[in-house]
Design a protein around this motif. Structure first.
Motif, PDB file in Angstrom:
ATOM      1  N   LEU A 103       7.981 -32.010 -15.362  1.00 24.41           N
ATOM      2  CA  LEU A 103       7.225 -30.958 -14.705  1.00 24.41           C
ATOM      3  C   LEU A 103       6.238 -31.485 -13.669  1.00 24.41           C
ATOM      4  N   PHE A 108       9.508 -31.527 -10.022  1.00 24.71           N
ATOM      5  CA  PHE A 108       9.851 -30.114 -10.108  1.00 24.71           C
ATOM      6  C   PHE A 108      10.434 -29.620  -8.786  1.00 24.71           C
ATOM      7  N   ALA A 112      14.200 -28.113  -8.160  1.00 24.04           N
ATOM      8  CA  ALA A 112      13.786 -26.733  -8.379  1.00 24.04           C
ATOM      9  C   ALA A 112      14.945 -25.832  -8.767  1.00 24.04           C
ATOM     10  N   TYR A 115      15.425 -24.707 -12.456  1.00 21.93           N
ATOM     11  CA  TYR A 115      14.415 -23.914 -13.146  1.00 21.93           C
ATOM     12  C   TYR A 115      14.496 -22.446 -12.740  1.00 21.93           C
ATOM     13  N   ASP A 116      14.017 -21.591 -13.619  1.00 17.97           N
ATOM     14  CA  ASP A 116      13.828 -20.200 -13.243  1.00 17.97           C
ATOM     15  C   ASP A 116      12.337 -19.988 -13.026  1.00 17.97           C
ATOM     16  N   TYR A 117      11.982 -19.385 -11.916  1.00 14.50           N
ATOM     17  CA  TYR A 117      10.577 -19.244 -11.577  1.00 14.50           C
ATOM     18  C   TYR A 117      10.362 -17.898 -10.913  1.00 14.50           C
ATOM     19  N   ASP A 135       5.235 -19.292 -11.310  1.00 18.04           N
ATOM     20  CA  ASP A 135       5.351 -19.336 -12.765  1.00 18.04           C
ATOM     21  C   ASP A 135       6.755 -19.754 -13.189  1.00 18.04           C
ATOM     22  N   LEU A 136       6.824 -20.754 -14.076  1.00 19.97           N
ATOM     23  CA  LEU A 136       8.087 -21.159 -14.697  1.00 19.97           C
ATOM     24  C   LEU A 136       8.072 -20.605 -16.116  1.00 19.97           C
ATOM     25  N   SER A 138      10.329 -19.958 -18.526  1.00 20.36           N
ATOM     26  CA  SER A 138      11.022 -20.619 -19.634  1.00 20.36           C
ATOM     27  C   SER A 138      10.349 -21.927 -20.035  1.00 20.36           C
ATOM     28  N   GLU A 139       9.612 -22.556 -19.106  1.00 22.09           N
ATOM     29  CA  GLU A 139       8.942 -23.824 -19.398  1.00 22.09           C
ATOM     30  C   GLU A 139       7.491 -23.625 -19.806  1.00 22.09           C
ATOM     31  N   ARG A 142       2.607 -22.833 -15.287  1.00 23.52           N
ATOM     32  CA  ARG A 142       2.171 -22.167 -14.061  1.00 23.52           C
ATOM     33  C   ARG A 142       1.667 -23.224 -13.086  1.00 23.52           C
TER      34      ARG A 142
END
Length: 212
Positions: A103, A108, A112, A115-117, A135-136, A138-139, A142
């Motif tokens: 992260l 990140f 990218a 990731y879902d953001y 904001d991520l 699932s992880e 922020r």
């Protein structure tokens, strides 16, 4: 595509701010020398961190009392070498190290797509400065990016209960990296890292990451 409403476009804008996609993906290894100042208990630790493509990490910790610890992570395996003895790295420490590396803002942004953001959202940091928040979900993380320069100013990790601030950005091989990091827990400063040396694509050997 409008970066103020599209997360993908915003990520590209932030990547450009610290060197661009080509430069970030081209950094296959990174070597850092870090001075870590712990607050409670008070201690200064010298760290040598070598990270390589493929989830490989080697951390050498040199403490003021002369003791040295070596932590090695290679994929899902990890070991700790201390006092000439090698043993498995505690699962919690292994997961924490991998999470922090995964992260880290530069990492990140370079990955990218994995990731879902959501965002970006206009916001303000703890000092009242304007930032763009990403904001991520699932992880449980922020990010706050500087509204003027698009460099990452902070990361809030609700999973670890940490807020990490980034400052003193400087370029190496065209990639901007924060040279000062501060980690806060429960509103109190836990430690400060200052990177005194950083180099990309340093030669390394597979033997450096033998986690056995």
């Amino acid at each position: 595509m409008d970066w103020t409403t599209s997360p993908d476009a915003f990520i590209e804008r932030c990547m450009l701010a610290i060197g661009g996609r080509v430069a970030l993906h081209g950094a296959r290894t990174v070597l850092m020398h870090i001075r870590r100042t712990l607050v409670n208990p008070s201690e200064t630790v010298e760290l040598e961190v070598l990270r390589a493509f493929g989830g490989r990490i080697r951390v050498v910790e040199r403490h003021a009392d002369g003791k040295t610890r070596v932590l090695i992570i290679n994929g899902f395996a990890g070991c700790l070498i201390q006092d000439g003895q090698a043993g498995p790295l505690a699962a919690l420490e292994l997961e924490t190290i991998k999470r922090r590396v995964r992260l880290y803002p530069r990492n990140f942004l370079a990955h990218a797509e994995e990731y879902d953001y959501t965002g970006p959202f206009p916001d303000r940091d703890a000092d009242g400065e304007s930032v763009w928040r990403l904001d991520l979900v699932s992880e449980e993380v922020r990010y706050g990016f500087d509204a003027a320069h698009f460099q990452c100013r902070f990361l809030e990790d609700s999973h670890l209960g940490e807020r990490i601030t980034y400052s003193d950005y400087a370029a190496t091989d065209g990639i901007l990296t924060a040279r000062r990091e501060r980690c806060w827990r429960n509103g109190q400063l836990s430690y400060e890292d200052v990177i005194s040396y950083l180099a990309f694509n340093v030669p390394c050997d597979d033997a450096d990451f033998l986690a056995s």
